[in-house]
Design a protein around this motif. Structure first.
Motif, short mmCIF file in Angstrom:
data_model
loop_
_atom_site.label_atom_id
_atom_site.label_comp_id
_atom_site.label_asym_id
_atom_site.label_seq_id
_atom_site.Cartn_x
_atom_site.Cartn_y
_atom_site.Cartn_z
N LEU A 35 0.83 -1.20 0.00
CA LEU A 35 0.00 0.00 0.00
C LEU A 35 0.87 1.26 0.00
N SER A 36 1.96 1.21 0.77
CA SER A 36 2.89 2.35 0.81
C SER A 36 3.50 2.59 -0.56
N PHE A 37 3.90 1.51 -1.26
CA PHE A 37 4.44 1.63 -2.61
C PHE A 37 3.39 2.17 -3.57
N LEU A 38 2.16 1.69 -3.42
CA LEU A 38 1.08 2.11 -4.31
C LEU A 38 0.79 3.60 -4.16
N ILE A 39 0.71 4.07 -2.91
CA ILE A 39 0.43 5.48 -2.65
C ILE A 39 1.58 6.37 -3.11
N SER A 40 2.82 5.95 -2.81
CA SER A 40 4.00 6.73 -3.23
C SER A 40 4.07 6.82 -4.75
N GLY A 41 3.80 5.67 -5.41
CA GLY A 41 3.81 5.66 -6.88
C GLY A 41 2.73 6.56 -7.45
N LEU A 42 1.56 6.57 -6.79
CA LEU A 42 0.46 7.42 -7.23
C LEU A 42 0.88 8.88 -7.25
N TYR A 43 1.39 9.36 -6.12
CA TYR A 43 1.79 10.77 -6.03
C TYR A 43 2.99 11.08 -6.93
N SER A 44 3.98 10.19 -6.93
CA SER A 44 5.21 10.44 -7.70
C SER A 44 4.92 10.51 -9.19
N PHE A 45 4.19 9.51 -9.71
CA PHE A 45 3.99 9.45 -11.15
C PHE A 45 2.91 10.42 -11.64
N VAL A 46 1.82 10.58 -10.88
CA VAL A 46 0.77 11.52 -11.31
C VAL A 46 1.30 12.95 -11.29
N LEU A 47 1.92 13.34 -10.16
CA LEU A 47 2.45 14.71 -10.07
C LEU A 47 3.67 14.89 -10.97
N ASN A 83 -1.47 21.71 -10.58
CA ASN A 83 -1.13 20.99 -9.35
C ASN A 83 -2.30 20.93 -8.36
N ILE A 84 -3.15 21.93 -8.35
CA ILE A 84 -4.36 21.85 -7.50
C ILE A 84 -5.24 20.68 -7.97
N ILE A 85 -5.41 20.59 -9.30
CA ILE A 85 -6.23 19.50 -9.85
C ILE A 85 -5.59 18.14 -9.59
N PHE A 118 -1.87 21.50 2.17
CA PHE A 118 -0.49 21.13 2.46
C PHE A 118 0.14 20.42 1.27
N MET A 119 -0.58 19.48 0.66
CA MET A 119 -0.04 18.71 -0.47
C MET A 119 0.13 19.60 -1.70
N VAL A 120 -0.78 20.56 -1.86
CA VAL A 120 -0.64 21.49 -2.99
C VAL A 120 0.65 22.31 -2.85
N ASN A 121 0.98 22.76 -1.64
CA ASN A 121 2.21 23.52 -1.41
C ASN A 121 3.45 22.67 -1.70
N ILE A 122 3.42 21.42 -1.24
CA ILE A 122 4.54 20.51 -1.52
C ILE A 122 4.68 20.31 -3.03
N ALA A 123 3.54 20.07 -3.70
CA ALA A 123 3.57 19.85 -5.15
C ALA A 123 4.09 21.08 -5.88
N LEU A 124 3.70 22.27 -5.42
CA LEU A 124 4.16 23.51 -6.07
C LEU A 124 5.66 23.71 -5.90
N LEU A 379 13.75 20.80 -0.48
CA LEU A 379 13.80 19.54 0.28
C LEU A 379 13.70 19.79 1.79
N VAL A 380 14.50 20.72 2.29
CA VAL A 380 14.54 20.95 3.74
C VAL A 380 13.23 21.55 4.24
N ILE A 381 12.70 22.55 3.53
CA ILE A 381 11.45 23.18 3.96
C ILE A 381 10.30 22.18 3.92
N SER A 382 10.26 21.33 2.89
CA SER A 382 9.21 20.31 2.81
C SER A 382 9.29 19.37 4.02
N PHE A 383 10.51 18.99 4.36
CA PHE A 383 10.70 18.09 5.52
C PHE A 383 10.28 18.79 6.82
N LEU A 384 10.64 20.07 6.97
CA LEU A 384 10.27 20.81 8.18
C LEU A 384 8.75 20.99 8.30
#
Length: 443
Positions: A35-47, A83-85, A118-124, A379-384
């Motif tokens: 499930l973790s791989f599936l979700i990570s792949g979803l966000y990585s490949f779609v975005l 990225n919002i969509i 939050f996810m929109v900001n990371i994606a941007l 990278l650092v700001i996203s992690f923080l």
């Protein structure tokens, strides 16, 4: 997308899946790992693929090199909307379809607005990096293309200039031998005198033909000597008048230009004692004029057209000023630009290449430094942000490093791409170029 980009997305998927599975998943089971791989792949490949295709599409329709400002505005608007969509699609699939933590009504009711924001900001942040990377690749290609084009232009100009200069030897020799051949039949003694004088003149031709420019004084002295040879054959059928200002003597013209034009006068006009050909060489404004009364002779065979065309082409390689030709029923006049200095537009000096290379190397280092700073920031700001929201969602302290470091990144960008020392250097160079163009225009 390119294959290497898909491989990068795959590695991102693996890294994020393992990170969240090892540190944020309580039950370490195969199902949760998948499930973790599936979700990570979803966000990585779609975005990732969504932003990649958007960037490729914009590169084709609105390239950075053709309309930088327009492209920047379109990029900001398009990545914000896209990225919002994409984030809403990914979050919907993740929370409603994969994890089944909410229904469609709950997802769109506002319960997940904070997560979506939050996810929109990371994606941007990630998208901004990808588009900045695309801009750098486009800039690199454009710069490389311009350098190659300039080198080809310089090499072509050098080759063309050498070809034009190499025409002078056989052209002068051929015409001189024609005069000598005519003299042998008409006046053998004059032919001997002409042969002795021709050797002196030909020495000048060999000395000057490899130069881009010579002084008006040298060219006038050579032209007078050449005129004496012509007088040897034509005697009182040809008359030469020189009226060149002394202040023009230290200025420059294309070598052998006068000799070629004097040849043309003799070649295309008849001259007799009753109707002498009068050739004038004089100063007029910033030009050296060669004028003759028009007494056109019938050509037995078509002229090769080397003389005047050669002069026009050589001037075009050395200056923006043109050679002017005036023709009426009574006279024919050619105006040669007189130059105050020696332009060197067809050759590139090794020291200039070395300076340009060092300057380009410094520029690349500055740009690489900026993008290293930008990547670290993303990278650092996203992690923080993630740590802050995961551990203490009420107090958002991540805004302080985000804004503080963000101002630093913005300042760095202004310095590299248009403001600061780079901007000062550009303005200095711009002013110097304008002054140089102004001086060339007054030459």
């Amino acid at each position: 997308m390119k294959r290497k980009n898909l491989i990068v997305l795959l590695w991102v998927t693996i890294a994020t899946a393992l990170f969240f599975f090892l540190f944020f998943t309580k039950e370490k089971t195969i199902d949760n790992l998948m499930l973790s791989f599936l979700i990570s792949g979803l966000y990585s490949f779609v975005l990732g693929m969504g932003n990649g295709m958007l960037n490729d599409y914009l590169n084709k329709k609105v390239p950075w090199s053709e309309a930088t400002t327009k492209r920047a505005v379109i990029s900001v608007i398009s990545i914000l909307i896209a990225n919002i969509i994409l984030v809403y699609i990914c979050n919907y699939i993740n929370f409603v379809l994969f994890q089944k933590d909410a229904t469609s009504e709950e997802f769109f009711s506002g319960k997940y607005n904070f997560i979506n924001w939050f996810m929109v900001n990371i994606a941007l942040l990630i998208s901004a990096f990808l588009h900045a990377r695309g801009f750098m690749e486009e800039l690199k290609k454009t710069s490389k293309k311009e350098v190659v084009e300039q080198k080809l232009i310089a090499k072509s100009a050098n080759a063309q200039f050498e070809t034009l200069k190499n025409q002078l030897d056989p052209h002068f020799l051929f015409n001189s031998l024609n005069v000598l051949s005519a003299l042998i039949d008409e006046n053998p003694k004059q032919a001997q005198k002409f042969t002795a004088s021709m050797s002196k003149i030909y020495r000048y031709v060999l000395e000057q033909k490899d130069k881009e420019l010579v002084t008006v004084e040298d060219e006038i002295e050579f032209a007078k000597t050449y005129c004496e040879l012509l007088k040897t054959r034509f005697e009182d059928s040809v008359d030469f008048i020189f009226d060149v200002r002394k202040e023009d003597y230290r200025r420059y013209v294309v070598p052998l230009s006068l000799q070629l034009l004097l040849e043309n006068c003799i070649k295309h006009n008849f001259a007799t004692s009753s109707k002498p050909l009068i050739i004038k060489v004089f100063s007029e404004n910033d030009t050296l004029c060669i004028e003759n009364n028009l007494q056109v002779r019938e050509q037995i065979k078509e002229s090769a057209g080397i003389g005047l065309a050669n002069i026009v082409q050589r001037y075009s390689l050395l200056t923006k000023r043109n050679v002017f030709i005036e023709k009426s029923d009574d006279y024919f006049k050619v105006k040669l630009p007189v130059l105050s200095d020696k332009p060197n537009v067809v050759s590139i000096k090794p020291e200039d290449e070395d300076k340009a290379y060092k300057k380009a190397q410094k520029r690349v280092k500055e740009i690489k430094g900026f993008y290293a700073n930008l990547i670290s920031y993303c990278l650092v700001i996203s992690f923080l942000i993630f740590i802050n929201l995961y551990t203490q969602s009420r107090y958002h302290w991540f805004w302080w490093p985000l804004l503080g470091w963000g101002f630093g990144v913005a300042s760095h960008a202004f310095q590299v791409f248009g403001i600061g020392e780079s901007w000062q250097e550009k303005k200095i160079q711009e002013i110097m170029d304008k002054q140089k163009n102004k001086n060339n225009g007054n030459v």
